[in-house]
Design a protein around this motif. Structure first.
Motif, PDB file in Angstrom:
ATOM      1  N   SER A 183      18.805   7.562  72.168  1.00 58.75           N
ATOM      2  CA  SER A 183      20.224   7.715  71.861  1.00 58.75           C
ATOM      3  C   SER A 183      21.045   7.837  73.138  1.00 58.75           C
ATOM      4  CB  SER A 183      20.456   8.933  70.981  1.00 58.75           C
ATOM      5  OG  SER A 183      20.299  10.098  71.741  1.00 58.75           O
ATOM      6  N   SER A 216      25.545   7.279  68.924  1.00 62.99           N
ATOM      7  CA  SER A 216      24.665   7.925  69.904  1.00 62.99           C
ATOM      8  C   SER A 216      24.820   9.427  69.850  1.00 62.99           C
ATOM      9  CB  SER A 216      25.035   7.474  71.315  1.00 62.99           C
ATOM     10  OG  SER A 216      24.222   6.438  71.725  1.00 62.99           O
ATOM     11  N   VAL A 219      23.121  10.804  66.714  1.00 65.11           N
ATOM     12  CA  VAL A 219      21.659  10.851  66.841  1.00 65.11           C
ATOM     13  C   VAL A 219      21.265  11.952  67.823  1.00 65.11           C
ATOM     14  CG1 VAL A 219      19.624   9.570  67.562  1.00 65.11           C
ATOM     15  CG2 VAL A 219      21.380   8.441  66.249  1.00 65.11           C
ATOM     16  N   PHE A 220      22.006  12.062  68.933  1.00 63.73           N
ATOM     17  CA  PHE A 220      21.668  13.074  69.929  1.00 63.73           C
ATOM     18  C   PHE A 220      21.827  14.478  69.356  1.00 63.73           C
ATOM     19  CE2 PHE A 220      22.730  15.940  73.406  1.00 63.73           C
ATOM     20  CZ  PHE A 220      21.636  15.730  74.224  1.00 63.73           C
ATOM     21  N   LEU A 338      16.283   7.838  62.471  1.00 64.57           N
ATOM     22  CA  LEU A 338      16.946   7.976  63.765  1.00 64.57           C
ATOM     23  C   LEU A 338      16.407   6.983  64.791  1.00 64.57           C
ATOM     24  CD1 LEU A 338      17.360  11.822  64.126  1.00 64.57           C
ATOM     25  CD2 LEU A 338      18.952  10.155  63.266  1.00 64.57           C
ATOM     26  N   ALA A 342      18.748   4.294  66.534  1.00 67.28           N
ATOM     27  CA  ALA A 342      19.047   4.359  67.967  1.00 67.28           C
ATOM     28  C   ALA A 342      18.662   3.055  68.647  1.00 67.28           C
ATOM     29  CB  ALA A 342      18.313   5.540  68.604  1.00 67.28           C
ATOM     30  N   TYR A 345      21.129   0.437  67.853  1.00 62.31           N
ATOM     31  CA  TYR A 345      22.400   0.762  68.503  1.00 62.31           C
ATOM     32  C   TYR A 345      22.389   0.353  69.975  1.00 62.31           C
ATOM     33  CZ  TYR A 345      26.712   3.365  69.138  1.00 62.31           C
ATOM     34  OH  TYR A 345      27.996   3.708  69.395  1.00 62.31           O
TER      35      TYR A 345
END
Lengths: 413, 121
Positions: A183, A216, A219-220, A338, A342, A345
């Motif tokens: 991420s 991001s 997800v982080f 996730l 990620a 992404y």
């Protein structure tokens, strides 16, 4: 040694002690804040006996833990049992060293101190213990070291609860580390550097990365909760199933060290969120904070503290909002939701920066950020609809249909 | 050149010293009275059954192996992401390279998923 080198070392030692003290005191106050916030959310008083409004409660707890009897469970591996708390304590306190806490402070001094010789420092001093050129990689590397302490604590205790807790914690930490690392790749794609000072400088030129890289950030944040074993992902120490997880057999100061490590990790994750996605110590829209001076340093330091404080409060808020995940849900969220999200992404942002920079020839970071923000809005809606699968958007609609039983609630992946 | 790393070295020494001090302090200040019941592993007050050093589920090793594969992938992506911003002329090539890399990994990921390595039951 030159006077400049000695001045640098002197400042380093001062910063090191200050940051260490701030983190230790902060962690102590966080334990109190956690209990106060919990009490507030559950409509009760919380600790209020020791000191004014319970302010001395952490000191009392610390004193108790130093004086408390230590136990070593029978047939525990003595060496590893002693080493484990230190192994999770050390990386947790190293992490915050590379994060810039405020705008660089102009320092200018030259003096001679008896037999030690001359000390000198001229120029801007970064307000962080070490301004590493690899700052970001350092955090990723050291934060994975925490797994050793937890795994060893679980195994060396010779207790079944500890073993299960340790295994669960290690599997959870390493699973979410992949999603966490992935991420952050888009952040590096936009900033083009792994040093925290450069990442902050890039965010001062364009919008904060939470706008162009919202997914991001999402997800982080989720993996950050899992990495720090906070609810809703606190399965390693789920008290209703595992007593206290990997530190079941620990008492006295060794237990405290696990506790300090855990809260220090929470602080670090919140600092990372503030630094990578909310501009660090940056004050938006004005450039006064970059002018360099004593006052901007103090103000930006306060701003950074406020940002971190908000995220710490957010972590505690979530604790009393969401119920705990089941272990298979936790693992499938990490690996099946996730991770691919990620990964996809990274490709989307890579392609988008290529199209914006090399095909459309837009060089301004502000325009680029705004275009990416629009892209994120679209993507975010799509991701929400996929993840939601009708639970929120049409769930109430479905329940209202007469003669049909409510659809079973599906959570996670 | 290595000057930025000196503070980290100092900090490691400082933090290790603190960790040792905490353990030593608590060891010196506490009193110890070991009894058979007290040192027994905690099992919610029931008599201890068997030993904790049992074999553990293979699942955990599988997760560790998958972690290594995907974490190395992340490690490869970090220099790529940094170079992507700095080598402006090569961006198209870099992008295609990373797409091929991710595609190969995606094949492995789908295989792992279909074989049920990501299921917990």
């Amino acid at each position: 040694m030159t006077p400049e080198m000695k001045g640098f070392l002197l400042l380093t030692v001062i910063k090191l002690i200050v940051v260490f003290t701030v983190i230790m005191t902060g962690v102590a106050l966080l334990t109190l804040m956690e209990r106060k916030v919990s009490a507030w959310m559950q409509n009760r008083m919380g600790p209020n006996r020791v000191g004014i409004a319970g302010l001395l409660q952490p000191a009392a707890d610390g004193l108790k833990n130093i004086l408390k009897e230590e136990t070593y469970p029978a047939e525990a591996n003595r060496v590893l049992f002693l080493l484990a708390p230190a192994l999770s304590f050390i990386p947790a306190l190293l992490l915050a060293a590379v994060i810039p806490l405020a705008a660089p402070l102009p320092v200018d001094f030259a003096f001679t101190l008896g037999p030690l010789g001359a000390f000198a420092y001229h120029g801007l001093m970064p307000v962080q213990v070490a301004d590493l050129p690899i700052g970001f990689l350092f955090v990723l590397a050291i934060s994975s070291m925490g797994v050793y302490g937890i795994a060893l604590a679980g195994w060396s205790s010779n207790s079944k609860y500890s073993l299960l807790g340790g295994l669960r914690a290690s599997a959870q930490l390493i699973s979410y580390e992949v999603a966490m690392g992935l991420s952050l790749i888009p952040v590096l794609l936009l900033s083009g550097n792994v040093s925290f000072s450069v990442i902050i400088a890039e965010q001062q030129r364009g919008p904060w990365y939470v706008l162009p890289l919202f997914l991001s950030f999402f997800v982080f944040l989720v993996s950050g909760f899992a990495e720090t074993n906070r609810l809703p992902f606190d399965l390693p120490e789920a008290e209703s199933e595992l007593i206290a997880g990997y530190h079941t057999e620990y008492s006295a100061m060794k237990f405290s060290m696990f506790f300090i490590a855990e809260y220090a990790n929470v602080v670090t994750v919140c600092m990372m969120v503030a630094t990578l996605f909310f501009g660090g110590w940056d004050i938006p829209f004005i450039h006064w904070d970059e002018s360099g001076g004593v006052l901007p340093t103090i103000v930006t330091g306060l701003i950074f503290f406020l940002k971190v404080f908000f995220w710490i409060f957010f972590v505690m808020w979530i604790r009393w909002t969401l119920p705990r995940f089941r272990y298979d849900q936790l693992m499938s969220l990490g690996w099946k939701v996730l991770l691919p999200m990620a990964l996809a992404y990274v490709m989307v942002i890579g392609l988008a920066t290529y199209l914006i920079g090399d095909v459309a020839h837009i060089a301004s970071p502000v325009t680029r950020g705004l275009i990416l923000f629009a892209l994120n809005l679209v993507l975010g809606c799509g991701v929400f609809l996929v993840l939601d699968r009708g639970n929120v958007v049409s769930g109430s609609e479905r329940r209202r249909v007469p003669g049909r039983r409510a659809a079973p609630l599906r959570v996670g992946g | 050149m290595l000057q930025p790393y000196v503070p980290i070295l100092l900090l490691i020494v400082f933090v290790v010293a603190n960790a040792a001090m905490f353990i030593a302090l608590s060891h010196l200040l506490s009193s110890t009275r070991r009894t058979a019941v007290k040192i027994a592993p905690y099992e919610s007050g029931m008599p201890v059954l068997g030993d904790a050093r049992e074999r553990v589920s293979l699942k955990f090793y599988l997760v560790a192996m998958l972690f290594i594969i995907f974490d190395i992938e992340v490690v490869f992506m970090v220099p790529w992401a940094v170079a992507f911003q700095q080598l402006a002329g090569l961006r198209g090539l870099l992008l295609i390279e990373m797409f091929v890399f991710i595609l190969i990994l995606a094949v492995g990921y789908v295989y792992v998923w279909k074989r049920g390595a990501l299921e917990w039951d």
